[in-house]
Design a protein around this motif. Structure first.
Motif, short mmCIF file in Angstrom:
data_model
loop_
_atom_site.label_atom_id
_atom_site.label_comp_id
_atom_site.label_asym_id
_atom_site.label_seq_id
_atom_site.Cartn_x
_atom_site.Cartn_y
_atom_site.Cartn_z
N ASP A 18 0.82 -1.20 0.00
CA ASP A 18 0.00 0.00 0.00
C ASP A 18 0.86 1.27 0.00
O ASP A 18 0.46 2.29 -0.53
N VAL A 21 1.71 3.00 -3.49
CA VAL A 21 0.68 3.66 -4.28
C VAL A 21 0.41 5.04 -3.69
O VAL A 21 0.19 5.18 -2.49
N PRO A 23 -1.38 8.26 -2.42
CA PRO A 23 -2.71 8.38 -1.79
C PRO A 23 -3.77 8.97 -2.71
O PRO A 23 -4.96 8.70 -2.55
N SER A 25 -3.96 8.44 -6.01
CA SER A 25 -3.96 7.67 -7.25
C SER A 25 -5.36 7.16 -7.59
O SER A 25 -6.15 6.81 -6.71
N ARG A 28 -6.47 3.61 -6.32
CA ARG A 28 -7.18 3.42 -5.05
C ARG A 28 -8.69 3.50 -5.26
O ARG A 28 -9.45 2.74 -4.65
N ASP A 31 -9.75 0.27 -6.96
CA ASP A 31 -9.70 -0.81 -5.97
C ASP A 31 -10.95 -0.79 -5.09
O ASP A 31 -11.59 -1.83 -4.88
N ALA A 32 -11.32 0.36 -4.58
CA ALA A 32 -12.49 0.46 -3.70
C ALA A 32 -13.78 0.15 -4.47
O ALA A 32 -14.67 -0.52 -3.94
N LYS A 62 -9.87 -5.09 -11.95
CA LYS A 62 -9.14 -3.88 -11.56
C LYS A 62 -8.08 -3.53 -12.59
O LYS A 62 -7.92 -2.36 -12.97
N TYR A 66 -8.09 -0.20 -14.94
CA TYR A 66 -6.90 0.66 -14.89
C TYR A 66 -6.34 0.88 -16.30
O TYR A 66 -5.98 1.99 -16.67
#
Length: 87
Positions: A18, A21, A23, A25, A28, A31-32, A62, A66
């Motif tokens: 983590d 990556v 904060p 980006s 994230r 991913d969520a 993901k 991306y």
């Protein structure tokens, strides 16, 4: 003349993935978003139990999102930002 001390390259370093990556980006956010989805609701089936283990469908989704977001269409070019190694 004394040299500037640097860190030992053979020294072990403990950190989480983590921390690599940024904060802010978009990775994230992706991913969520994907983690909040119920993929079975969209027709993704459970993996077969025999044979070689499959990749996690959420991880592949993901990676696909991306790639689309960053206009990367080639799987070889997508390998670099994902830092995947082929063995």
């Amino acid at each position: 003349m004394p040299y500037v001390k640097t860190c030992d390259r053979n020294q072990m370093m403990f950190c989480s993935m983590d921390s690599f990556v940024d904060p802010e980006s978009t990775a994230r956010l992706i991913d969520a978003f994907v983690n909040s989805l119920d993929l079975q609701k969209y027709g993704v089936k459970e993996a077969a139990t025999e044979g070689r283990p499959t990749y996690d469908p959420k991880g592949l989704l993901k990676l696909y999102i991306y790639g689309c977001r960053n206009e990367i269409r080639s799987s070889r070019k997508l390998q670099r930002p994902a830092k995947l190694t082929l063995k």
